[in-house]
Motif scaffolding. Sequence first.
Motif, short mmCIF file in Angstrom:
data_model
loop_
_atom_site.label_atom_id
_atom_site.label_comp_id
_atom_site.label_asym_id
_atom_site.label_seq_id
_atom_site.Cartn_x
_atom_site.Cartn_y
_atom_site.Cartn_z
N HIS A 168 1.65 5.27 0.63
CA HIS A 168 1.26 6.31 1.58
C HIS A 168 1.85 7.65 1.15
CE1 HIS A 168 -0.29 3.26 4.33
NE2 HIS A 168 0.79 2.55 4.02
N THR A 171 1.38 7.16 11.19
CA THR A 171 0.81 6.10 10.35
C THR A 171 -0.72 6.13 10.36
OG1 THR A 171 0.88 4.49 12.16
CG2 THR A 171 2.81 4.62 10.71
N ASP A 204 -1.42 9.63 8.17
CA ASP A 204 -0.68 9.67 6.91
C ASP A 204 -0.07 11.04 6.68
OD1 ASP A 204 0.34 8.47 4.58
OD2 ASP A 204 -1.36 9.11 3.37
N GLU A 208 0.85 -1.20 0.00
CA GLU A 208 0.00 0.00 0.00
C GLU A 208 0.88 1.24 0.00
OE1 GLU A 208 -3.40 2.12 2.86
OE2 GLU A 208 -2.60 0.12 3.33
#
Length: 210
Positions: free
Chosen positions: A57, A103, A106, A55
Amino acid sequence: ARVFAEAAVVQGKIFVVGGSREFETMDDTGLCCASLTATTSVWSLDPGDPAATWERHAPFPGHRRWSHRLAAVGRYLYQFGGRFLARKDQPVQYFNEVWRYDTRSDEWAKVAEMPVEIQLARAVQVDGVIALVGRDKCSIVFDPSSGSFASIPGLPEDALVDYFAWIPPFLVGAGGETRLERPRRRAEWTFLGKLTPGRSVAHDTSDPTR
C-alpha cells in the motif's frame, strides 16, 4: 525481514507498518537500537483467504522511524510517535505526530501532535477511542473524532509493558520492563485496567490479595 514493525487488524485484514530490516545493536552487549534500516512500508494480508499474498500500500509519508505505535479504529489506522537514530554518537530524533491511514482510500494524513511524555506508550483501541499506556505512570486517551487527548490514571507501578489487549471490560497487559534493581529489568507483573466513560481505574493483579 522486519523487526519492530507494528501491526493492527482492520475488517479482518492484518496491516503491518514500518519496521527495520535488521536488529541494529549499538554495542557488544546488545544495547538497543539504531534504526538506519528503518522502513516506511505498509503491507496487508487477508488471513481468511488461503490464496492471499502480501499486498503493498501507500508507504508512510513521514520520516522513517521505529518504536512507533499503531491502533485501528473503524477503517482507519492511527500511528503514534516514534524515533530515529542512525548512529550511536548522534542524538535520538523523536517524532510526536499522530498520523491516520485510510485503508479504503490508501491515503495518509497528519491529524494531531501527541504529548512528548507518552512516547513508547502502548496503543490499544477501546470502544472507539485509543488508550496509550506508558511508563512513569503516564497514560492518556486519544479521541479520533476530535483529535484530542485526555489524561487517565497511569499504571500503579512504573513499567513499560509491550502489549495491551482489550478484553472487555478490561485492558490486560503483562510483562514488559521496569527499573527495579537495574534498568530494563523484565517485569513479572500483570495489569488490568478498566476504562469507562469519564473514568479509568488501573490496578495490579500480580498479588491475588490486592
